[in-house]
Write a protein that holds these residues in place. Structure first.
Motif, PDB file in Angstrom:
ATOM      1  N   LEU A  36       0.846  -1.188   0.000  1.00 45.62           N
ATOM      2  CA  LEU A  36       0.000   0.000   0.000  1.00 45.62           C
ATOM      3  C   LEU A  36       0.883   1.239   0.000  1.00 45.62           C
ATOM      4  O   LEU A  36       1.731   1.416   0.872  1.00 45.62           O
ATOM      5  N   SER A  37       0.699   2.100  -0.988  1.00 42.79           N
ATOM      6  CA  SER A  37       1.470   3.336  -1.116  1.00 42.79           C
ATOM      7  C   SER A  37       0.541   4.536  -1.069  1.00 42.79           C
ATOM      8  O   SER A  37      -0.656   4.427  -1.344  1.00 42.79           O
ATOM      9  N   GLY A  38       1.104   5.689  -0.735  1.00 41.29           N
ATOM     10  CA  GLY A  38       0.342   6.921  -0.743  1.00 41.29           C
ATOM     11  C   GLY A  38      -0.027   7.429   0.629  1.00 41.29           C
ATOM     12  O   GLY A  38      -0.750   8.415   0.752  1.00 41.29           O
ATOM     13  N   ILE A 212       2.233  11.474  -1.721  1.00 41.04           N
ATOM     14  CA  ILE A 212       1.165  11.429  -0.728  1.00 41.04           C
ATOM     15  C   ILE A 212       0.221  12.590  -1.006  1.00 41.04           C
ATOM     16  O   ILE A 212       0.604  13.758  -0.952  1.00 41.04           O
ATOM     17  N   ASN A 213      -1.012  12.245  -1.339  1.00 43.25           N
ATOM     18  CA  ASN A 213      -2.026  13.208  -1.745  1.00 43.25           C
ATOM     19  C   ASN A 213      -2.816  13.669  -0.521  1.00 43.25           C
ATOM     20  O   ASN A 213      -3.660  12.947  -0.011  1.00 43.25           O
ATOM     21  N   LEU A 214      -2.534  14.889  -0.077  1.00 38.45           N
ATOM     22  CA  LEU A 214      -3.286  15.486   1.021  1.00 38.45           C
ATOM     23  C   LEU A 214      -4.087  16.680   0.497  1.00 38.45           C
ATOM     24  O   LEU A 214      -4.000  17.801   0.999  1.00 38.45           O
ATOM     25  N   GLY A 215      -4.862  16.404  -0.568  1.00 42.42           N
ATOM     26  CA  GLY A 215      -5.812  17.381  -1.067  1.00 42.42           C
ATOM     27  C   GLY A 215      -7.134  17.206  -0.347  1.00 42.42           C
ATOM     28  O   GLY A 215      -7.626  16.079  -0.218  1.00 42.42           O
ATOM     29  N   PHE A 216      -7.700  18.315   0.134  1.00 43.66           N
ATOM     30  CA  PHE A 216      -8.951  18.261   0.889  1.00 43.66           C
ATOM     31  C   PHE A 216      -9.958  19.198   0.222  1.00 43.66           C
ATOM     32  O   PHE A 216      -9.837  20.418   0.304  1.00 43.66           O
TER      33      PHE A 216
END
Length: 358
Positions: A36-38, A212-216
């Motif tokens: 698991l990545s991301g 790592i996608n930390l879009g909110f």
């Protein structure tokens, strides 16, 4: 054990209808047993982007959105000639400007001739789903990457292959760089046609990096608490793509302090500040156009102020040409199509290459 039994029961129930159409015997592997990545924490309990201890520090909407699986992917190697999938959603979500596939479904990529290529999509139909992703593969041992839904919470997922096939967790790439992106709905993936077409995922494939996608969505407003969460994640570069949501006054009040706190916590890590794309609706609605211009100006002021502090590891990307100039890169005047995401990934990706020395 309880989670394992739950997954097995779910797979048996969801599989019964589809297996009646296909006599091929399959074995399913829990996604947590694969790579698991991301995200930067380990858990076999969920597919959230942030750990519960970090989420509790955040405002309620961000706390909720952090349970969405945007940017997460499951990687595995197999010599299977058929790949199937079963997954369960914690909730179904409809978005008027996004496909059900992007919001609730998954898509699969394969590594062929040294390049990641699209293989197939898994069509969602409800909370419990099953799909035969692809048949008649050549049976060679290959790497595959499965992208999870962008805008909802997925609670269980299993990858199915014939019982005589081999399936293993992908080996971690040697010396892989990690990029952490903090942003808004565009960062999270609105409005890609499918999960793998969000720009953080496009960048990850094209540069062989972990992103790592930390879009909110609607909530990338630079609260000081989010800096502590970002800084806890080891990264080779941080990208701040968070201009679209806060008002110009909020950017004026928060951006410099946000950058300075991140720099204090991560003194040697490059930071890339990215202006907002110019919203296509702003070509016609003068108020929207003026607001976007003012947002970018305040963000630029924060950058220049930080550069005045002799920050040699701070970088900046201007809005010009981020998504092209033909006015055809959005679905609704704000959120991007696949065309827009390809252009954005290329523009930001070029700066990432320079910064991390690719």
């Amino acid at each position: 054990m309880k989670n394992y039994i739950s997954l097995m029961l779910f797979m048996f129930q969801a599989a019964s209808a589809s297996f009646a159409q296909d006599s091929l015997a399959l074995k399913f592997v829990d996604g947590h047993e694969l790579k698991l990545s991301g995200r930067a924490f380990n858990s076999n309990q969920n597919y959230h982007r942030l750990d519960s201890s970090d989420r509790k520090l955040l405002i309620p909407r961000v706390k909720e959105l952090a349970t969405n699986s945007a940017g997460l992917s499951i990687s595995f190697t197999t010599d299977a000639k058929t790949i199937s999938l079963q997954w369960r959603l914690a909730r179904w979500l409809d978005q008027w400007n996004m496909t059900p596939l992007a919001v609730n479904g998954l898509d699969l990529y394969g590594l062929k001739d040294g390049k990641w290529s699209y293989v197939a999509s898994a069509r969602p139909t409800g909370l419990n789903n099953s799909a035969v992703l692809v048949k008649n593969l050549d049976g060679q041992m290959r790497d595959y990457r499965l992208y999870l839904p962008l805008y909802t919470e997925i609670s269980e997922v299993g990858v199915g292959v014939p019982t005589n096939a081999t399936i293993n967790k992908s080996a971690p790439p040697a010396n892989q760089k990690r990029v952490v992106i903090y942003g808004s709905s565009i960062t999270q993936g609105a409005s890609a046609s499918r999960p793998g077409m969000a720009y953080p995922s496009i960048m990850a494939r094209s540069q062989n990096i972990e992103v790592i996608n930390l879009g909110f969505s609607g909530s990338g407003t630079m609260e000081t608490e989010i800096v502590d969460v970002l800084a806890k994640i080891p990264a080779d570069v941080y990208i701040l793509d968070c201009v679209a949501n806060p008002s110009p006054q909020m950017i004026k009040d928060r951006a410099y302090g946000f950058v300075k706190k991140l720099r204090t916590l991560r003194p040697n890590t490059p930071i890339i500040m990215v202006e907002s794309i110019f919203r296509e609706t702003g070509n016609w609605d003068s108020q929207i156009g003026a607001r976007t211009t003012q947002q970018n100006m305040e963000f630029r002021n924060a950058y220049q102020r930080a550069m005045g502090d002799s920050d040699k590891n701070l970088h900046y990307i201007f809005s010009k040409d981020l998504i092209g100039n033909d006015h055809e890169a959005t679905i609704d005047g704000t959120h991007l199509t696949d065309v827009g995401f390809m252009r954005l990934a290329e523009a930001i990706g070029e700066e990432v290459k320079k910064v991390i020395g690719k």
